[in-house]
Write a protein that holds these residues in place. Structure first.
Motif, PDB file in Angstrom:
ATOM      1  N   VAL A 125      39.500  34.541  33.421  1.00  0.00           N
ATOM      2  CA  VAL A 125      40.982  35.033  33.877  1.00  0.00           C
ATOM      3  C   VAL A 125      41.139  36.148  33.251  1.00  0.00           C
ATOM      4  CG1 VAL A 125      43.187  34.473  33.958  1.00  0.00           C
ATOM      5  CG2 VAL A 125      41.626  32.688  34.119  1.00  0.00           C
ATOM      6  N   VAL A 126      41.343  37.425  33.998  1.00  0.00           N
ATOM      7  CA  VAL A 126      41.865  38.560  33.598  1.00  0.00           C
ATOM      8  C   VAL A 126      43.082  39.027  33.971  1.00  0.00           C
ATOM      9  CG1 VAL A 126      41.007  41.053  33.719  1.00  0.00           C
ATOM     10  CG2 VAL A 126      39.128  39.453  33.541  1.00  0.00           C
ATOM     11  N   VAL A 127      43.970  39.584  33.043  1.00  0.00           N
ATOM     12  CA  VAL A 127      45.361  39.920  33.366  1.00  0.00           C
ATOM     13  C   VAL A 127      45.490  41.479  32.922  1.00  0.00           C
ATOM     14  CG1 VAL A 127      47.682  39.768  32.699  1.00  0.00           C
ATOM     15  CG2 VAL A 127      46.346  37.829  32.734  1.00  0.00           C
ATOM     16  N   ASN A 128      45.968  42.212  34.127  1.00  0.00           N
ATOM     17  CA  ASN A 128      45.891  43.752  34.115  1.00  0.00           C
ATOM     18  C   ASN A 128      47.716  43.871  34.193  1.00  0.00           C
ATOM     19  OD1 ASN A 128      43.137  44.320  34.183  1.00  0.00           O
ATOM     20  ND2 ASN A 128      43.115  43.966  36.505  1.00  0.00           N
ATOM     21  N   TYR A 129      47.885  44.703  33.186  1.00  0.00           N
ATOM     22  CA  TYR A 129      49.401  45.152  33.090  1.00  0.00           C
ATOM     23  C   TYR A 129      49.417  46.520  32.492  1.00  0.00           C
ATOM     24  CZ  TYR A 129      48.951  43.767  28.143  1.00  0.00           C
ATOM     25  OH  TYR A 129      48.384  43.706  26.734  1.00  0.00           O
ATOM     26  N   MET A 155      47.092  38.731  37.587  1.00  0.00           N
ATOM     27  CA  MET A 155      46.194  38.094  37.238  1.00  0.00           C
ATOM     28  C   MET A 155      45.100  37.860  38.423  1.00  0.00           C
ATOM     29  SD  MET A 155      46.780  34.193  35.668  1.00  0.00           S
ATOM     30  CE  MET A 155      48.163  34.722  34.625  1.00  0.00           C
ATOM     31  N   VAL A 156      43.909  37.995  37.853  1.00  0.00           N
ATOM     32  CA  VAL A 156      42.740  37.526  38.691  1.00  0.00           C
ATOM     33  C   VAL A 156      42.005  36.737  38.001  1.00  0.00           C
ATOM     34  CG1 VAL A 156      40.866  38.586  39.833  1.00  0.00           C
ATOM     35  CG2 VAL A 156      42.899  40.127  39.579  1.00  0.00           C
ATOM     36  N   ALA A 157      41.512  35.361  38.625  1.00  0.00           N
ATOM     37  CA  ALA A 157      40.612  34.311  38.318  1.00  0.00           C
ATOM     38  C   ALA A 157      39.475  34.284  39.100  1.00  0.00           C
ATOM     39  CB  ALA A 157      41.537  33.025  38.071  1.00  0.00           C
ATOM     40  N   SER A 158      38.262  34.106  38.203  1.00  0.00           N
ATOM     41  CA  SER A 158      36.773  34.059  39.326  1.00  0.00           C
ATOM     42  C   SER A 158      36.046  32.848  38.492  1.00  0.00           C
ATOM     43  CB  SER A 158      36.234  35.261  38.816  1.00  0.00           C
ATOM     44  OG  SER A 158      35.879  35.442  37.562  1.00  0.00           O
ATOM     45  N   PRO A 207      59.897  33.001  26.497  1.00  0.00           N
ATOM     46  CA  PRO A 207      58.998  31.960  26.643  1.00  0.00           C
ATOM     47  C   PRO A 207      57.838  32.178  27.580  1.00  0.00           C
ATOM     48  CG  PRO A 207      61.284  30.845  27.069  1.00  0.00           C
ATOM     49  CD  PRO A 207      61.508  32.378  26.972  1.00  0.00           C
ATOM     50  N   PRO A 208      56.674  31.710  27.067  1.00  0.00           N
ATOM     51  CA  PRO A 208      55.232  32.109  27.785  1.00  0.00           C
ATOM     52  C   PRO A 208      55.556  31.674  29.281  1.00  0.00           C
ATOM     53  CG  PRO A 208      54.653  31.009  25.747  1.00  0.00           C
ATOM     54  CD  PRO A 208      56.591  30.863  25.921  1.00  0.00           C
ATOM     55  N   ALA A 209      55.003  32.472  30.072  1.00  0.00           N
ATOM     56  CA  ALA A 209      55.006  32.295  31.756  1.00  0.00           C
ATOM     57  C   ALA A 209      53.614  31.103  31.789  1.00  0.00           C
ATOM     58  CB  ALA A 209      54.975  33.475  32.417  1.00  0.00           C
ATOM     59  N   ALA A 210      54.144  30.190  32.818  1.00  0.00           N
ATOM     60  CA  ALA A 210      53.086  29.413  32.852  1.00  0.00           C
ATOM     61  C   ALA A 210      52.658  29.400  34.356  1.00  0.00           C
ATOM     62  CB  ALA A 210      53.717  27.777  32.740  1.00  0.00           C
ATOM     63  N   VAL A 211      51.379  29.716  34.427  1.00  0.00           N
ATOM     64  CA  VAL A 211      50.841  30.112  35.727  1.00  0.00           C
ATOM     65  C   VAL A 211      50.046  28.881  36.219  1.00  0.00           C
ATOM     66  CG1 VAL A 211      49.510  31.743  37.076  1.00  0.00           C
ATOM     67  CG2 VAL A 211      50.961  32.507  35.286  1.00  0.00           C
ATOM     68  N   ASP A 254      43.184  33.148  44.075  1.00  0.00           N
ATOM     69  CA  ASP A 254      42.584  33.723  42.798  1.00  0.00           C
ATOM     70  C   ASP A 254      43.252  35.184  42.194  1.00  0.00           C
ATOM     71  OD1 ASP A 254      42.066  35.340  45.022  1.00  0.00           O
ATOM     72  OD2 ASP A 254      39.892  35.548  44.911  1.00  0.00           O
ATOM     73  N   HIS A 255      44.252  35.516  43.180  1.00  0.00           N
ATOM     74  CA  HIS A 255      45.199  36.714  42.548  1.00  0.00           C
ATOM     75  C   HIS A 255      46.456  36.524  42.635  1.00  0.00           C
ATOM     76  CE1 HIS A 255      46.986  40.666  43.092  1.00  0.00           C
ATOM     77  NE2 HIS A 255      45.946  41.136  42.296  1.00  0.00           N
ATOM     78  N   ILE A 256      47.316  36.576  41.474  1.00  0.00           N
ATOM     79  CA  ILE A 256      48.610  36.081  41.290  1.00  0.00           C
ATOM     80  C   ILE A 256      49.434  37.377  40.690  1.00  0.00           C
ATOM     81  CG2 ILE A 256      50.399  34.592  40.167  1.00  0.00           C
ATOM     82  CD1 ILE A 256      48.081  32.633  40.314  1.00  0.00           C
ATOM     83  N   VAL A 257      50.485  37.795  41.063  1.00  0.00           N
ATOM     84  CA  VAL A 257      51.259  38.636  40.611  1.00  0.00           C
ATOM     85  C   VAL A 257      52.402  37.918  39.814  1.00  0.00           C
ATOM     86  CG1 VAL A 257      52.982  40.686  41.398  1.00  0.00           C
ATOM     87  CG2 VAL A 257      50.947  40.293  42.578  1.00  0.00           C
TER      88      VAL A 257
END
Length: 835
Positions: A485-489, A437-440, A462-466, A450-453
């Motif tokens: 917020v952009v999530v790459n997977y 996850m990358v947030a700007s 259940p949804p993951a709370a970040v 700003d970068h979370i794995v």
């Protein structure tokens, strides 16, 4: 630097990549003549290996011993360091100890020597300080000795298994190379003042007055560069049989020093040297020098003459020339990737029958055609548009209206923080792996991380709370509260992404205060609904119910940078709201927040007799104040360019003075400095002052860029409200009149010239006058556009903005159709202030 490559004769992997390794060569098992040399290697992991290369190519029989020592191996050396000086031993330097080993062979009895080898520790000496490097020298009349240099410049001598009291080096800051000259019985090293120092071994005497007596320097030679290798060899031609050269290999200098400290010869190198070694030539008392470069090149010198150049697979850490097996003159190189290579600087002879014309190969056209058809099918399958797979990661942001409690730490912990909980849920069949996850966000907003794995997401869980922690710097004007917020997977072997747009609350960048009476800049927003209480409209900006009731008609805020803004609600039936601020740029954020909240409240109402909620702007556009911000921004850009030009000029002056000083420093007969040191000091002070001035201009440019960005966003909002622009029309107008004013030092063009060019294109193609349906024909001069350059003034961009506002007032709308049916407004362009 050479077209020739060193030919590999033997190689082995002795360590992992990026692991420093060391090596030593000798007859460690004291095999009787004709003895074969052994190669010992050590690494920081504590692995000690002994090889016996006998023929071309590595074989399992070449590895005689592999031992795992308990301590890292810093350096290896061969010498006769025991009481029985006839036996060769292996010295191993550890961080806090020096151990001496003997290689013992047993079993076998064949021509290949013993079949089993073991490592026997003769003695080990504990060191007082952490060690840096090791030297083994041969003194005339007394045999071999070992000298260990510590990290703090302490020298410890060991001779005949006995250690002398340590002595401290003079002029020491950091450890450097160490070597020994037997002719003068002296140790030579390199200090942090870029000098080569000579210390007589006779001065290593215990002193009752000091625990670690300080050694006196016999002579010093300034080098002016960092030294990578110190050697003692016979390289110069015409020397007496008893004379030697002290060879200093610096980064880009090769220096020969006499035994008394005078310079014999020097040569500038056109490459960066990293290691060196000297080797003898059969039938000659003169030696040759082998220098390794950081590009992987190896240079062979005879005196100062370059004889040969070749290239290794990589830059070497250690070099040497030895005889292994029956092959003399093999180049030993230890590379930084953990490979030990024995190579030769010749050419591989061609195999028998290879000389002559090569046989022509028949082309298989059927196989080529089949391969071509297969590749076309792969390209066609890859280029086919595939439907988006069902399911994936969905994002949902929970944005609180109020900030977190302020921490009591220092720095960023004292700034107001807002924790946004981002919920990530997966609904696909295949699990989502490699989720990042990358947030700007826009300055002055920033994130703690700003970068979370994330761990793999599985459908049904259940949804993951970040948690995303946003903060705002107090020294900049906020212009944008949006975040992305952009999530790459990867799911099912395909790379996918998901995005989420969120808007942060106004409370993060502004604090409510008592209503202020501001007489600076103001504008009026009108609606077709009765005015709403500001306490209900800005619930998050009031503290309690009492303040909400008191602030029903006025609300004042103060941004983190100290700028204020106030909104006033009309007391009449017609909904009018006035936004005031002491500075023009302070109007934007509160006006945008007011319009957003009014629209949200109006769209939520059910049923309306007048057809729906509407908000508009009727007054004249604040172009004069906006143009003043543009002028200040352009002036800041020019001031920064001038400061950088002057800074570059002073830097060239400083480099010229430094070169003159180095030339005089390295001259055999140094000339007087002639006040060059005063010129150097003055140039350095001027350079520091100009650097501080350039930093101040950069800060001013960031300040004025935020002003222009806020003014541009405010102008775009007022244009939409005044001329009833739709979403697509507003998007096209914002694409040409961009509010993004962030500058880049590498960019050759700035906001003014880019905006002027974009608006000119909009006026010629997307915003034509009413009644002109045909596209304007391009003139010959428009075929080749001149490159964008910083203008002398902002007249062109101000004129373009004025023309755009005039076209909008006359009914034109941005779009593919050019002029569209629209009623002309009541706006009139300004006079001379618009440029």
């Amino acid at each position: 630097m050479s077209l020739f490559r060193a030919k590999e004769w033997w190689s082995a992997s002795v360590g992992e990549a990026d692991e420093v390794i060391t090596a030593a060569v000798g007859n460690f098992d004291n095999e009787p003549e004709p003895a074969l040399l052994k190669l010992a290697t050590g690494s920081l992991s504590g692995k000690l290996r002994v090889y016996r290369p006998r023929q071309r190519g590595y074989s399992l029989e070449d590895l005689l011993l592999e031992a795992a020592l308990e301590l890292p191996v810093l350096q290896l050396a061969a010498g006769r360091l025991t009481a029985d000086s006839s036996k060769l031993t292996l010295a191993v330097l550890h961080p806090r100890a020096l151990s001496v080993y003997r290689l013992v062979g047993s079993g076998g009895g064949s021509d290949d020597g013993p079949s089993y080898h073991a490592l026997e520790c003769i003695f080990s000496h504990a060191l007082e300080r952490p060690s840096y490097n090791l030297l083994v020298g041969t003194a005339s009349g007394s045999g071999d000795f070992a000298c260990v240099q510590s990290m703090d410049g302490l020298l410890t001598l060991l001779e005949k298994e006995r250690a002398q009291p340590p002595c401290q080096l003079s002029k020491f800051l950091l450890p450097g190379p160490l070597t020994y000259c037997a002719n003068t019985d002296a140790l030579l090293t390199f200090n942090s003042q870029l000098e080569v120092d000579c210390y007589r071994r006779a001065h290593f005497a215990p002193s009752p007055a000091s625990t670690h007596p300080r050694l006196q320097v016999d002579w010093s030679v300034p080098v002016g560069e960092h030294v990578t290798a110190l050697l003692v060899a016979r390289l110069s031609r015409g020397m007496a049989a008893s004379q030697v050269d002290i060879v200093v290999v610096a980064e880009r200098l090769l220096l020969y020093i006499k035994e008394n400290g005078s310079i014999r010869n020097q040569k500038r190198l056109d490459y960066s040297a990293c290691c060196a070694a000297a080797h003898s030539v059969d039938g000659s008392s003169q030696q040759r020098l082998v220098v390794g470069g950081r590009t992987g090149a190896v240079m062979v010198y005879s005196d100062m003459e370059l004889l040969w150049a070749a290239r290794l697979p990589g830059p070497p850490a250690t070099l040497g020339v030895h005889r292994f097996g029956q092959q003399p003159g093999l180049l030993l190189s230890l590379l930084y990737d953990g490979t030990t290579t024995l190579s030769y600087l010749g050419t591989t002879p061609p195999p028998p029958g290879a000389v002559g014309a090569a046989e022509s190969k028949q082309l298989n056209y059927e196989a080529m055609d089949a391969e071509h058809r297969r590749l076309l099918g792969v390209i066609r399958e890859a280029s086919t548009t595939r439907p988006e797979p069902a399911g994936g990661i969905s994002l949902r942001a929970e944005v609180p209206l109020r900030c977190d409690e302020r921490g009591s730490g220092e720095g960023a912990e004292e700034l107001p923080a807002l924790t946004v909980r981002l919920m990530a849920a997966h609904s696909g069949v295949a699990p989502a792996d490699d989720v990042s996850m990358v947030a700007s966000c826009a300055p002055p907003l920033f994130l703690a991380a700003d970068h979370i794995v994330l761990p793999p997401l599985i459908a049904g869980d259940p949804p993951a709370a970040v948690p995303l922690v946003f903060r705002a710097r107090p020294d900049e004007l906020p212009v944008d509260l949006s975040a992305t917020v952009v999530v790459n997977y990867s799911a099912g072997g395909e790379l996918r992404c998901a995005s989420c747009e969120l808007r942060l609350p106004l409370r993060l960048v502004a604090d409510p205060v008592e209503p202020l009476k501001t007489s600076g800049f103001r504008l009026t927003i009108e609606t077709n609904r009765p005015p709403l209480p500001l306490g209900a409209l800005f619930e998050d900006m009031v503290v309690d119910a009492a303040s909400a009731a008191a602030e029903g008609a006025a609300l004042s805020i103060v941004y983190g940078c100290g700028l204020d803004a106030t909104v006033l609600a009309s007391k009449k039936e017609r909904g009018r709201y006035r936004v005031c601020s002491s500075r023009f740029e302070g109007l934007w954020l509160l006006t945008d927040e007011l319009v957003r909240r009014l629209r949200a409240h109006g769209e939520g109402e059910a049923g309306a007799s007048d057809g729906g909620f509407a908000v508009w702007y009727e007054d004249s556009l604040p172009l004069r104040e906006y143009f003043e911000a543009i002028d200040d921004h352009l002036a800041s850009r020019r001031a920064l360019v001038d400061a950088k030009a002057e800074l570059e000029q002073r830097a060239r002056q400083l480099r010229a003075v430094e070169k003159r000083l180095l030339v005089r420093l390295k001259d055999r007969v140094p000339a007087p400095i002639a006040s060059l040191e005063a010129l150097l000091e003055g140039s350095h002070h001027q350079l520091l002052e100009l650097a501080h001035r350039a930093e101040e201009h950069q800060a001013q440019l960031r300040f004025h860029a935020a002003r222009v960005s806020a003014g541009t966003r405010l102008l775009l909002l007022l244009l939409r409200l005044k001329f009833r622009l739709g979403d697509e029309e507003e998007r096209l107008l914002e694409a040409h009149l961009s509010p993004l004013t962030s500058f880049s030092e590498e960019a050759s063009d700035g906001w003014e010239e880019r905006t002027a060019a974009a608006l000119t294109h909009l006026l010629h193609h997307g915003l034509k006058k009413r009644g002109t349906g045909a596209e304007p024909s391009a003139s010959p001069s428009q075929g080749a556009q001149a490159p964008l350059a910083m203008p002398a003034d902002a007249a062109k961009v101000k004129k373009s903005i004025t023309l755009v506002c005039d076209r909008l007032n006359k009914g034109s709308r941005p779009g593919k159709g050019g002029a569209q049916a629209a009623a002309p407004g009541s706006w009139e362009p300004p006079g001379k202030e618009a440029g």
